[in-house]
Design a protein around this motif. Structure first.
Motif, PDB file in Angstrom:
ATOM      1  N   UNK A   1      -3.541   5.640  -1.710  1.00  0.00           N
ATOM      2  CA  UNK A   1      -2.757   5.553  -2.940  1.00  0.00           C
ATOM      3  C   UNK A   1      -3.580   5.823  -4.186  1.00  0.00           C
ATOM      4  N   UNK A   2      -4.801   5.310  -4.222  1.00  0.00           N
ATOM      5  CA  UNK A   2      -5.678   5.558  -5.375  1.00  0.00           C
ATOM      6  C   UNK A   2      -6.010   7.050  -5.451  1.00  0.00           C
ATOM      7  N   UNK A   3      -6.215   7.671  -4.293  1.00  0.00           N
ATOM      8  CA  UNK A   3      -6.468   9.110  -4.281  1.00  0.00           C
ATOM      9  C   UNK A   3      -5.275   9.876  -4.838  1.00  0.00           C
TER      10      UNK A   3
ATOM     11  N   UNK B   1       4.821   5.407  -5.739  1.00  0.00           N
ATOM     12  CA  UNK B   1       4.855   5.484  -7.197  1.00  0.00           C
ATOM     13  C   UNK B   1       3.913   6.562  -7.725  1.00  0.00           C
ATOM     14  N   UNK B   2       2.803   6.791  -7.037  1.00  0.00           N
ATOM     15  CA  UNK B   2       1.918   7.888  -7.442  1.00  0.00           C
ATOM     16  C   UNK B   2       2.631   9.223  -7.266  1.00  0.00           C
ATOM     17  N   UNK B   3       3.376   9.394  -6.169  1.00  0.00           N
ATOM     18  CA  UNK B   3       4.129  10.629  -5.963  1.00  0.00           C
ATOM     19  C   UNK B   3       5.247  10.784  -6.999  1.00  0.00           C
TER      20      UNK B   3
ATOM     21  N   UNK C   1       2.205   2.353 -10.076  1.00  0.00           N
ATOM     22  CA  UNK C   1       1.354   2.368  -8.887  1.00  0.00           C
ATOM     23  C   UNK C   1       0.237   1.338  -9.022  1.00  0.00           C
ATOM     24  N   UNK C   2      -0.331   1.238 -10.225  1.00  0.00           N
ATOM     25  CA  UNK C   2      -1.403   0.263 -10.445  1.00  0.00           C
ATOM     26  C   UNK C   2      -0.873  -1.162 -10.386  1.00  0.00           C
TER      27      UNK C   2
ATOM     28  N   UNK D   1       0.836  -1.205   0.000  1.00  0.00           N
ATOM     29  CA  UNK D   1       0.000   0.000   0.000  1.00  0.00           C
ATOM     30  C   UNK D   1       0.869   1.252   0.000  1.00  0.00           C
ATOM     31  N   UNK D   2       1.926   1.264   0.809  1.00  0.00           N
ATOM     32  CA  UNK D   2       2.818   2.433   0.826  1.00  0.00           C
ATOM     33  C   UNK D   2       3.466   2.629  -0.537  1.00  0.00           C
TER      34      UNK D   2
END
Length: 811
Positions: free
Chosen positions: A702-704, A647-649, A656-657, A641-642
């Motif tokens: 993470x999705x957010x 990866x989103x950042x 991330x997906x 989850x972290x």
């Protein structure tokens, strides 16, 4: 010929779209199954913040296991080790001289908590419902409706349709079980209570009373390596009581051997209440019997329909603030466990939306104003010796529980965490004096309901100095999202300031780089042992100092103190890039590229911190990429989850997906609570292994982060609203309504084929707004002269002043 759209046509189209979107969410936001639960991790959770229950959905021998958030082992206790500070200079000297083993021995002998561990969260009991001859049934289904927070079981037996609904009502402080049969006198069952704790059970008329006392602490098998056999824990003194009452019944009720037997009914409503003697971490003089009696008296005259209506209205006042629609297809119309099994191949977007909203549901259900914060398992635990004591691990897990709170529009749900930090600032003040002989307050890597703040377990990971200062980030976030200056003045700033005070005294010159100030002794969570100068500490301390400086400026206070913080900031050891191009975890360049450890703590500055980002520090961001490639795409549930957030950042939505897909892998077990393969249990609980709730919350966060980020600022302190900064290819179509951004903004976004179609921004505080997007957008109903538009690094940036309460539309 093109026809212009008039106002009526636009309104009708909008109503059709809103209706369709609402219907889609209502139909899709259910966990449902075509067979009963077998093990605990199959059961479906309900909760009202204080009471939690796990509903198995069995037909002949139904089991509802329940908890109450304050039922813990132990009693009020001061965990400090008096005079431990005398050994601090020696610990530092040993570590500077490279004698880590000796430092561990010294720390374990003289520096750790008293006792060396903390207490555990306990299960309360079980409701047993026995339905004679209901083993073989047809048309079976059980479900959890996230829209209404209602668990339902339905099936057919001998041409009779049976249904059960279970809710955990926050307004009425009770778990309600409503049973129905569609034929007169067809409902026959026996109900009883049990508990694994010391107890007595009595039944009379329409009521069962279960009372007792908490068991003494029992070390879980997986924790025994950390504790000597002679560890002496304070005895448990919490008293508890639970009452199960028949609120209504159209059949006959009799009492038999502590159980209630219902015959010849068609409709029955049961109310389960529970309480303990806990008042706060210093006081356990409460009367659980009086509390239970009052709660039942308050609801005794209410009909189930009224209780359910109040429950749904209360729940939806939080849950309905945000909607997410990622689309669906035929693969979405299957039992939830089947969808989890195939997600790695089909990327079912509706399952992503379900997991996302499940995280919000779990937070609402486990953390409400006036309750304890969500622990490692939220409020759901069936073990007398739960993994890691089901307490609060504050070197990542407790913080992860609350990453989603502000940005998914559940700010009130973070209040229990803020209250806990207030408590820790008091117990941590004593620890700062006794363990370090310093001012301010400090908390290490775990706490419990007694607000233990001293280092526990083992010096090689328990002397982690940044747990409390990390938690202060959540106090600051609440202000950033809400702009509440009274809250900042009265609750947040005093705690932040005193945490900063501690580190002004704790930072010490590095022997090899005397121009640097470093933290130590400390630990990069659970890896590398006791050290001087772990990178994560320095990132957190910089964040704390900067937040404290800004808060003091807003409030117009403590200019002399903040000047001291400003002088210290540039002296704190910087982030460093090592020999492999990685971000160094320690002062020394000693990272192992083959280490796949679950913690990636030195990337804290990337997330949840804000000092590393591809747009502002590209070299450090690239070093984070290298580190993540070393640690890999696997890990425990919360670790995955972290990594979604990391990866989103890094603005890499597809990676991330990929991590999200790894998190949604099915846990493979049958008839026993073992783990192999990782991912999600059948009830969508995240597997650490075993169950830990942080992975669920971290996934929602993470999705957010894929859809909206607001942690970066311009030179004047205004927040950038980054729209779809890390959108994965697999989620190329969707809509989200009700997100919150720092600076006081409410955001709706719709996108198609990976491109923005519509963005609505409501200004809640009247602050300046800066929107960033990869594509060029057109702002509606605003003069071009009122909007500054520029293109930087292939991003379109739109800056404009806002008015409180006004909406601003981009297309």
């Amino acid at each position: 010929m093109k026809m212009p759209l008039n106002t009526f046509t636009i309104t009708v189209l909008m109503l059709i779209f809103v209706s369709r979107s609402a219907d889609a969410q209502e139909n899709e936001l259910k966990l449902w199954y075509n067979k009963p639960g077998i093990v605990w991790a199959d059961a479906l959770p309900v909760g009202n913040g204080r009471l939690g229950a796990m509903v198995f959905g069995k037909t002949e021998n139904e089991l509802i296991q329940f908890n109450e958030e304050t039922l813990w082992a132990g009693q009020p206790h001061d965990y400090t080790n008096k005079g431990a500070y005398k050994y601090l200079p020696e610990l530092r000297e040993l570590l500077f001289d490279g004698k880590q083993t000796e430092a561990h021995k010294l720390g374990n002998a003289h520096f750790m908590s008293n006792p060396i561990g903390q207490q555990c969260y306990l299960p309360f009991g079980e409701v047993h419902l026995v339905f004679p001859n209901h083993k073989n049934v047809t048309n079976y289904q059980r479900s959890l409706d996230l829209n209404e927070a209602v668990t339902k079981v339905s099936y057919q037996k001998d041409d009779v349709n049976y249904t059960r609904e279970i809710i955990a009502s926050h307004p009425d402080e009770a778990i309600i079980i409503h049973l129905k049969a569609d034929k007169a006198k067809a409902l026959n069952f026996i109900v009883s209570l049990s508990t694994p704790l010391q107890n007595s059970i009595n039944a009379e008329k329409d009521l069962i009373i279960l009372s007792g006392k908490a068991n003494d602490y029992q070390v879980a098998d997986r924790n025994k390596k950390n504790f000597p056999d002679n560890t002496d824990y304070p005895k448990s003194e919490i008293k508890f009581e639970s009452r199960l009452k028949i609120l209504s019944c159209d059949g006959k009720v009799s009492v038999n051997a502590g159980k209630l037997e219902i015959k010849n009914a068609s409709k029955v409503t049961l109310a389960l209440v529970g309480s303990t003697s806990f008042i706060n971490y210093q006081d356990i003089s409460g009367n659980p019997s009086a509390r239970c009696e009052k709660t039942l008296n308050d609801i005794s005259s209410k009909e189930y329909a009224s209780i359910k209506k109040d429950h749904i209205q209360d729940y939806q006042s939080l849950f309905n603030r945000l909607n997410l629609d990622l689309g669906k297809s035929a693969i979405s119309d299957r039992p939830t466990d089947e969808r989890i099994q195939t997600f790695a191949n089909d990327n079912d977007p509706a399952l992503v939306a379900l997991l996302y909203q499940y995280g919000r549901y779990l937070l609402i259900s486990s953390s409400r104003k006036g309750t304890q914060p969500a622990n490692l398992q939220g409020i759901w635990n069936n073990h007398l010796a739960p993994p890691w004591d089901s307490k609060y691990t504050i070197n990542i897990n407790t913080e992860m529980n609350y990453w989603l709170a502000e940005m998914t529009n559940l700010s009130e749900c973070a209040d229990p965490l803020i209250e806990m930090v207030q408590d820790l600032s008091k117990t941590g003040r004593v620890v700062a004096k006794e363990h370090y002989n310093m001012n301010g307050w400090v908390t290490h890597h775990n706490t419990d309901i007694w607000r233990g703040a001293a280092p526990i377990n083992n010096a090689n990971h328990g002397i982690y100095i940044s747990g409390g200062s990390w938690l202060t980030q959540h106090l600051w976030w609440k202000y950033q999202f809400t702009g509440d200056k009274q809250y900042l003045r009265e609750k947040a700033y005093p705690v932040m300031k005193e945490a900063s005070v501690f580190f002004t005294e704790y930072l010490t010159p590095d022997k090899n780089h005397p121009e640097w100030l470093i933290s130590g002794p400390s630990n990069s969570p659970e890896i590398g042992g006791l050290v001087m100068g772990p990178t994560m500490d320095h990132q957190i301390i910089r964040n704390l100092f900067n937040n404290t400086i800004e808060a003091a400026k807003i409030l117009g206070v403590d200019s002399e103190f903040t000047l001291k913080l400003k002088e210290l900031l540039p002296k704190i050891a910087p982030n460093q890039i090592g020999q492999y191009g990685q971000l160094q975890e320690w002062i020394e360049d000693k990272d192992d590229p083959d280490n796949r450890h679950r913690h990636v703590s030195h990337l804290w500055g990337l997330h949840p911190g804000n000092e590393i980002h591809p747009l502002t520090t590209p070299e450090l961001a690239e070093a984070c990429r290298v580190t993540l490639s070393h640690r890999g795409d696997e890990g425990t549930g919360w670790s995955r989850a972290w990594k979604i957030n990391f990866w989103a950042r890094l603005l890499d939505g597809d990676h991330a997906f990929l991590i999200l897909k790894n998190l949604i892998l099915p846990v493979n077990f049958e008839n026993k609570d073992n783990w192999s393969g990782g991912g999600l249990y059948r009830n969508m609980f995240d597997a650490h292994p075993p169950f830990q709730i942080d992975g669920n919350f971290g996934a929602t966060s993470g999705i957010t982060e894929m859809l909206l980020q607001s942690h970066l600022r311009d030179g004047d302190g205004n927040y950038y609203l980054d729209i779809l900064p890390a959108l994965p290819t697999a989620l190329s179509n969707g809509e989200i309504n009700g997100l919150r951004a720092k600076g006081g903004f409410k955001i709706d976004i719709k996108w198609r084929n990976g491109l923005v179609e519509y963005v609505s921004i409501k200004s809640l505080l009247g602050n300046k707004c800066i929107v960033r997007s990869k594509q060029e957008l057109a702002m509606q109903r605003v003069q071009k002269s009122d909007v500054d538009h520029e293109s930087v690094n292939s991003l379109n940036i739109y800056s404009f002043e806002t008015q409180t309460g006004k909406k601003y539309i981009f297309k």
